[in-house]
Design a protein around this motif. Structure first.
Motif, PDB file in Angstrom:
ATOM      1  N   ASN A 267     -16.312 -11.587  29.510  1.00  0.00           N
ATOM      2  CA  ASN A 267     -16.787 -10.715  30.625  1.00  0.00           C
ATOM      3  C   ASN A 267     -17.083 -10.418  31.977  1.00  0.00           C
ATOM      4  O   ASN A 267     -17.025  -9.705  32.957  1.00  0.00           O
TER       5      ASN A 267
ATOM      6  N   TYR B  34     -21.899  -8.513  26.939  1.00  0.00           N
ATOM      7  CA  TYR B  34     -21.440  -7.673  27.853  1.00  0.00           C
ATOM      8  C   TYR B  34     -21.854  -7.338  29.208  1.00  0.00           C
ATOM      9  O   TYR B  34     -23.175  -6.515  28.410  1.00  0.00           O
TER      10      TYR B  34
ATOM     11  N   THR C 141     -17.289  -2.974  29.841  1.00  0.00           N
ATOM     12  CA  THR C 141     -17.306  -2.831  28.406  1.00  0.00           C
ATOM     13  C   THR C 141     -17.037  -0.955  28.290  1.00  0.00           C
ATOM     14  O   THR C 141     -16.686  -0.264  28.677  1.00  0.00           O
TER      15      THR C 141
END
Length: 271
Positions: free
Chosen positions: A4, A245, A250
């Motif tokens: 991510n 993340y 996210t």
């Protein structure tokens, strides 16, 4: 760095506290299996995972309550040793447990100075345990600690802790951690069992704690709270890293999938 973070084209902030390859066994059970974890100053790093994922064990290892069987600790990229709570305290690592460990029969100022009470001058001829406490200095220190976090809900630092709300108690426990010359503050489920108004008080204090340039580790099962206060989210599953993340990149569904499926579904490794 997780997939991510890489996809977002961003670098992780410079870590203040970093651990690598943390392994912790309890008998034949491996509670932590080679965990890597980091948090920067001025950042709230949320630590999430299902029950039994290893969150509390990692937190206690960082605080020195459990000694890691393997692994390395770094503060500002310098290797350090944490074999017990005294080591963690000396490095500026403080933990606020869910039970808060406050003395309900004492007032706010006494709780904030517990085990480090200022003593009146001129009594050096007596053993420290017999010297009188400087109550005025203790009040000044208490008010200063609360002012750092802009805690405005307390009318007096002389109020007994036993008569305060859950949100006020959390704020006091966090202020005590800040007043202990800390640079890292770990919070274990700070909004558990709190009402809406009290939860709001605590979340505001957590945000201000980040603004004081502390490195904040925030453990919670409440995804709404996690997404409100955190900058990054680190996911553990079965004692292993699953992913890290950037919170703004996210969503709760993705975090829940990582928590519940993890490696089984090929979720990106945190490192």
């Amino acid at each position: 760095m997780s997939k991510n973070e890489s996809n977002a084209g961003r670098k992780a902030p410079q870590s203040h506290l970093r651990v690598c390859g943390i392994l912790k066994r309890f008998g034949g059970v491996e509670a932590l299996r080679g965990v890597d974890f980091e948090v920067a100053r001025g950042e709230v790093m949320a630590l999430v995972g299902d029950n039994g994922a290893g969150k509390s064990t990692l937190m206690k290892v960082l605080a020195g309550a459990h000694a890691a069987d393997e692994g390395q600790f770094f503060i500002d990229d310098k290797p350090v040793s944490v074999t017990g709570p005294k080591d963690a305290n000396a490095l500026g690592i403080q933990i606020v447990y869910q039970d808060l460990a406050l003395c309900e029969n004492l007032d706010v100022s006494a709780n904030l100075s517990l085990n480090s009470e200022p003593l009146k001058a001129g009594w050096g001829f007596l053993p420290r345990i017999l010297r009188p406490i400087d109550d005025m200095e203790m009040e000044v220190k208490a008010r200063a600690a609360l002012d750092v976090l802009q805690v405005k809900t307390l009318q007096s630092v002389r109020a007994k802790v036993g008569g305060l709300s859950g949100g006020q108690r959390q704020a006091i426990a966090i202020a005590r951690a800040v007043g202990a010359a800390s640079t890292v503050v770990m919070l274990d489920e700070p909004t558990a069992a709190l009402g809406v108004a009290q939860t709001r008080q605590v979340l505001d204090v957590v945000k201000r704690l980040r603004d004081t340039n502390h490195a904040v580790i925030y453990i919670s099962h409440n995804m709404r709270d996690v997404f409100e206060v955190s900058d990054r989210i680190s996911v553990l599953r079965h004692g292993r890293n699953v992913a890290t993340y950037i919170t703004s990149d996210t969503n709760p569904d993705e975090i829940v999938v990582a928590m519940t499926r993890g490696f089984d579904e090929g979720t990106s490794n945190a490192n």
